[in-house]
Design a protein around this motif. Structure first.
Motif, PDB file in Angstrom:
ATOM      1  N   PHE A 307       0.168  -1.226  -0.229  1.00  0.00           N
ATOM      2  CA  PHE A 307       0.056  -0.023   0.138  1.00  0.00           C
ATOM      3  C   PHE A 307       1.029   0.651   0.187  1.00  0.00           C
ATOM      4  CE2 PHE A 307      -3.667  -2.742   2.425  1.00  0.00           C
ATOM      5  CZ  PHE A 307      -3.935  -3.358   1.338  1.00  0.00           C
ATOM      6  N   LEU A 308       1.782   1.361   0.812  1.00  0.00           N
ATOM      7  CA  LEU A 308       3.226   2.426   0.720  1.00  0.00           C
ATOM      8  C   LEU A 308       3.248   2.908  -0.232  1.00  0.00           C
ATOM      9  CD1 LEU A 308       4.627   2.262   4.377  1.00  0.00           C
ATOM     10  CD2 LEU A 308       2.240   4.064   3.927  1.00  0.00           C
ATOM     11  N   ALA A 309       3.768   1.218  -1.028  1.00  0.00           N
ATOM     12  CA  ALA A 309       4.524   1.457  -2.245  1.00  0.00           C
ATOM     13  C   ALA A 309       4.017   2.458  -3.431  1.00  0.00           C
ATOM     14  CB  ALA A 309       5.377   0.465  -2.780  1.00  0.00           C
ATOM     15  N   ASP A 310       2.367   2.048  -3.571  1.00  0.00           N
ATOM     16  CA  ASP A 310       1.231   2.642  -4.243  1.00  0.00           C
ATOM     17  C   ASP A 310       1.153   4.057  -3.497  1.00  0.00           C
ATOM     18  OD1 ASP A 310       1.247  -0.024  -5.867  1.00  0.00           O
ATOM     19  OD2 ASP A 310      -0.329  -0.220  -5.009  1.00  0.00           O
ATOM     20  N   ALA A 311       1.673   4.112  -2.774  1.00  0.00           N
ATOM     21  CA  ALA A 311       1.146   5.710  -2.476  1.00  0.00           C
ATOM     22  C   ALA A 311       1.777   6.586  -3.363  1.00  0.00           C
ATOM     23  CB  ALA A 311       0.728   5.688  -0.923  1.00  0.00           C
ATOM     24  N   ASP A 312       1.434   7.754  -3.154  1.00  0.00           N
ATOM     25  CA  ASP A 312       2.190   9.249  -3.311  1.00  0.00           C
ATOM     26  C   ASP A 312       3.180   9.419  -2.245  1.00  0.00           C
ATOM     27  OD1 ASP A 312       2.814  11.353  -5.436  1.00  0.00           O
ATOM     28  OD2 ASP A 312       2.143  12.610  -3.387  1.00  0.00           O
ATOM     29  N   ALA A 313       4.744   9.428  -2.964  1.00  0.00           N
ATOM     30  CA  ALA A 313       5.679   9.770  -1.650  1.00  0.00           C
ATOM     31  C   ALA A 313       4.977  10.929  -1.319  1.00  0.00           C
ATOM     32  CB  ALA A 313       6.985   9.227  -2.390  1.00  0.00           C
ATOM     33  N   GLY A 314       5.495  12.178  -2.220  1.00  0.00           N
ATOM     34  CA  GLY A 314       4.957  13.654  -1.829  1.00  0.00           C
ATOM     35  C   GLY A 314       4.161  13.704  -0.484  1.00  0.00           C
ATOM     36  N   TRP A 315       2.436  12.741  -0.629  1.00  0.00           N
ATOM     37  CA  TRP A 315       2.134  12.505   0.124  1.00  0.00           C
ATOM     38  C   TRP A 315       2.280  12.019   1.791  1.00  0.00           C
ATOM     39  CZ3 TRP A 315      -0.701   9.515   2.882  1.00  0.00           C
ATOM     40  CH2 TRP A 315      -2.526   9.727   3.843  1.00  0.00           C
ATOM     41  N   LEU A 316       3.025  10.812   1.314  1.00  0.00           N
ATOM     42  CA  LEU A 316       2.952  10.176   2.349  1.00  0.00           C
ATOM     43  C   LEU A 316       4.082  11.361   3.148  1.00  0.00           C
ATOM     44  CD1 LEU A 316       4.160   6.584   1.647  1.00  0.00           C
ATOM     45  CD2 LEU A 316       2.662   6.713   3.094  1.00  0.00           C
ATOM     46  N   GLY A 317       5.418  11.884   2.803  1.00  0.00           N
ATOM     47  CA  GLY A 317       5.594  13.081   3.891  1.00  0.00           C
ATOM     48  C   GLY A 317       5.582  14.107   4.110  1.00  0.00           C
ATOM     49  N   GLY A 318       4.493  14.305   3.788  1.00  0.00           N
ATOM     50  CA  GLY A 318       3.611  15.239   4.536  1.00  0.00           C
ATOM     51  C   GLY A 318       3.297  14.559   5.701  1.00  0.00           C
ATOM     52  N   LEU A 319       2.920  13.340   5.935  1.00  0.00           N
ATOM     53  CA  LEU A 319       2.337  12.810   7.560  1.00  0.00           C
ATOM     54  C   LEU A 319       3.539  13.242   8.429  1.00  0.00           C
ATOM     55  CD1 LEU A 319       1.260   9.695   6.077  1.00  0.00           C
ATOM     56  CD2 LEU A 319      -0.186  11.162   7.484  1.00  0.00           C
ATOM     57  N   ILE A 320       5.146  13.317   7.363  1.00  0.00           N
ATOM     58  CA  ILE A 320       6.192  13.417   8.758  1.00  0.00           C
ATOM     59  C   ILE A 320       6.490  14.700   8.984  1.00  0.00           C
ATOM     60  CG2 ILE A 320       8.742  12.719   9.258  1.00  0.00           C
ATOM     61  CD1 ILE A 320       7.908  10.526   7.975  1.00  0.00           C
ATOM     62  N   THR A 321       5.611  15.705  10.000  1.00  0.00           N
ATOM     63  CA  THR A 321       6.181  16.961  10.456  1.00  0.00           C
ATOM     64  C   THR A 321       7.267  17.154  11.513  1.00  0.00           C
ATOM     65  OG1 THR A 321       4.395  16.440  12.584  1.00  0.00           O
ATOM     66  CG2 THR A 321       3.753  17.475   9.937  1.00  0.00           C
ATOM     67  N   ARG A 322       7.434  16.851  11.692  1.00  0.00           N
ATOM     68  CA  ARG A 322       8.750  16.678  12.862  1.00  0.00           C
ATOM     69  C   ARG A 322      10.040  15.738  12.391  1.00  0.00           C
ATOM     70  NH1 ARG A 322       9.515  17.862  17.679  1.00  0.00           N
ATOM     71  NH2 ARG A 322       7.689  16.620  18.512  1.00  0.00           N
ATOM     72  N   ARG A 323      11.046  16.167  12.042  1.00  0.00           N
ATOM     73  CA  ARG A 323      12.371  14.494  12.697  1.00  0.00           C
ATOM     74  C   ARG A 323      13.117  15.171  12.868  1.00  0.00           C
ATOM     75  NH1 ARG A 323      12.563  10.749   8.520  1.00  0.00           N
ATOM     76  NH2 ARG A 323      11.405  10.446   6.389  1.00  0.00           N
ATOM     77  N   VAL A 324      13.667  15.038  14.168  1.00  0.00           N
ATOM     78  CA  VAL A 324      14.788  15.003  14.998  1.00  0.00           C
ATOM     79  C   VAL A 324      15.405  13.916  15.762  1.00  0.00           C
ATOM     80  CG1 VAL A 324      14.837  15.373  18.248  1.00  0.00           C
ATOM     81  CG2 VAL A 324      12.351  15.891  16.600  1.00  0.00           C
ATOM     82  N   THR A 325      16.938  14.540  15.278  1.00  0.00           N
ATOM     83  CA  THR A 325      17.947  13.711  15.417  1.00  0.00           C
ATOM     84  C   THR A 325      18.936  13.242  16.863  1.00  0.00           C
ATOM     85  OG1 THR A 325      19.669  16.013  16.272  1.00  0.00           O
ATOM     86  CG2 THR A 325      18.658  15.401  13.538  1.00  0.00           C
ATOM     87  N   ILE A 326      19.231  12.849  16.731  1.00  0.00           N
ATOM     88  CA  ILE A 326      19.270  11.923  18.504  1.00  0.00           C
ATOM     89  C   ILE A 326      20.119  12.980  18.941  1.00  0.00           C
ATOM     90  CG2 ILE A 326      21.364  10.965  17.613  1.00  0.00           C
ATOM     91  CD1 ILE A 326      18.831   9.280  19.893  1.00  0.00           C
ATOM     92  N   ASP A 327      20.881  13.958  18.133  1.00  0.00           N
ATOM     93  CA  ASP A 327      21.276  14.876  19.789  1.00  0.00           C
ATOM     94  C   ASP A 327      20.434  15.728  20.582  1.00  0.00           C
ATOM     95  OD1 ASP A 327      24.098  13.896  18.574  1.00  0.00           O
ATOM     96  OD2 ASP A 327      24.119  15.592  17.285  1.00  0.00           O
TER      97      ASP A 327
END
Length: 348
Positions: A307-327
């Motif tokens: 299902f994820l492979a068939d989805a629009d990658a740009g839309w999926l990327g919009g779900l991730i609103t924050r990426r936090v580094t381990i630091d």
């Protein structure tokens, strides 16, 4: 190595800890953790609401939404160094019960299962972990960092699997779906609904920002008013908020054979007034079904990857609103306005 740990049922015990390297007894496949998704379950465990460490240990390594890269695997394991993988959360109970013996550990009958990062087993929020080949799933490398969305997608994959199994009890042609909640689970449930060609409606409290935009980009319809205005004629309702009062507010169904799936977990002690007689009447006379669904089986991981492979990658990327580094790890476990999905990254 570093890991995010907590003393279960102890508030303010969350910390970045130095822990031993994973034991070979944990499995022959060595995986480097790339990213961990943070969800409400993690925050509730960190708050001391529940959770349990492995027997004989005080602290629990958190993390059940994972993305990793295989560092080493034995010949014949089905994995090679460099493969992107996602860990399966639940392990069967040791007896096992009939469901676990058949491989349906997500439907464990006696409750003696374990879950990585939640119940009696360390999670994936460490720099490395070991596992057995049957407890990880390979994903398409084209997904890249979006592979961290696989585990939450398995939750709604199972929900849709069971909805459709129930629907096959008779001739059934659903047209309209209502999803309550526009968090990651609700939005992914809507994605799978749209992929099925269904008229999809998402109900949430937000009036602006990322959630309405994500629903619109998906081709679904967003609502934030009274759920009774949209829910009465739905063939399927998927409840993703943990507030079942919304289902009562939706009013009596105007369709037969409605299926309602509950995926959100409610807090205990919340009282509401229910006309049990009316509820019974509507369910019986209209052949309605209400059921709960949690966790997922191995087959749902494989289906979710498709299902994820068939989805629009740009839309999926919009779900991730924050990426936090381990630091800056602690910030990943704080809620920010506008958050949909926060991801803790272990590598740059």
């Amino acid at each position: 190595m570093l890991a995010v740990t907590v003393v279960p049922e102890t508030p303010d015990s969350l910390q970045l800890s130095e822990v031993p390297e994973p034991l070979l007894d944990d499995g022959p496949v060595l995986v480097e953790t790339l990213a961990i998704g943070i969800c409400g379950t993690d925050l509730e465990i960190a708050n001391g609401d529940y959770g349990s460490a492995p027997p004989g240990e005080q602290r629990l390594i958190l993390g059940h939404e994972s993305l990793g890269r295989v560092l080493d695997a034995p010949a014949g394991a089905g994995f090679d160094a460099g493969d992107l993988v996602v860990g399966i959360v639940r392990r069967r109970d040791p007896l096992p019960c009939p469901a676990c013996a058949a491989g349906d550990f997500d439907m464990c009958a006696n409750g003696r299962y374990t879950e990585r990062g939640i119940k009696d087993r360390h999670g994936f929020a460490s720099q490395r972990y070991r596992t057995h080949p049957e407890h990880i799933v390979k994903i398409d490398p084209a997904l890249g960092g979006l592979g961290v969305l696989l585990e939450p997608t398995t939750v709604v994959t199972k929900a849709w699997d069971h909805i459709e199994r129930i629907g096959r009890r008779a001739t059934w042609s659903p047209a309209k779906v209502v999803i309550t909640g526009a968090g990651p689970i609700g939005l992914l449930a809507a994605l799978l609904s749209v992929q099925r060609g269904l008229d999809t409606h998402v109900f949430d409290r937000a009036t602006e920002g990322g959630k309405p935009e994500m629903v619109s980009r998906l081709g679904a319809t967003y609502h934030h008013g009274a759920i009774a205005d949209v829910g009465g004629d739905a063939d399927v309702i998927i409840e993703c908020t943990g507030h079942p009062q919304l289902l009562l507010e939706a009013g009596p169904p105007q369709v037969n054979n409605r299926i309602i799936c509950l995926t959100g977990v409610s807090a205990a002690g919340v009282e509401s007034t229910v006309d049990a007689g009316l509820l019974n009447r509507n369910l019986v006379l209209r052949n309605g079904v209400v059921f709960g669904s949690v966790n997922a089986g191995r087959q749902h991981y494989r289906q979710a990857a498709e299902f994820l492979a068939d989805a629009d990658a740009g839309w999926l990327g919009g779900l991730i609103t924050r990426r936090v580094t381990i630091d800056n790890w602690a910030d990943a476990y704080r809620r920010h306005p506008g958050d949909i999905k926060t991801v803790l990254e272990f590598t740059s």
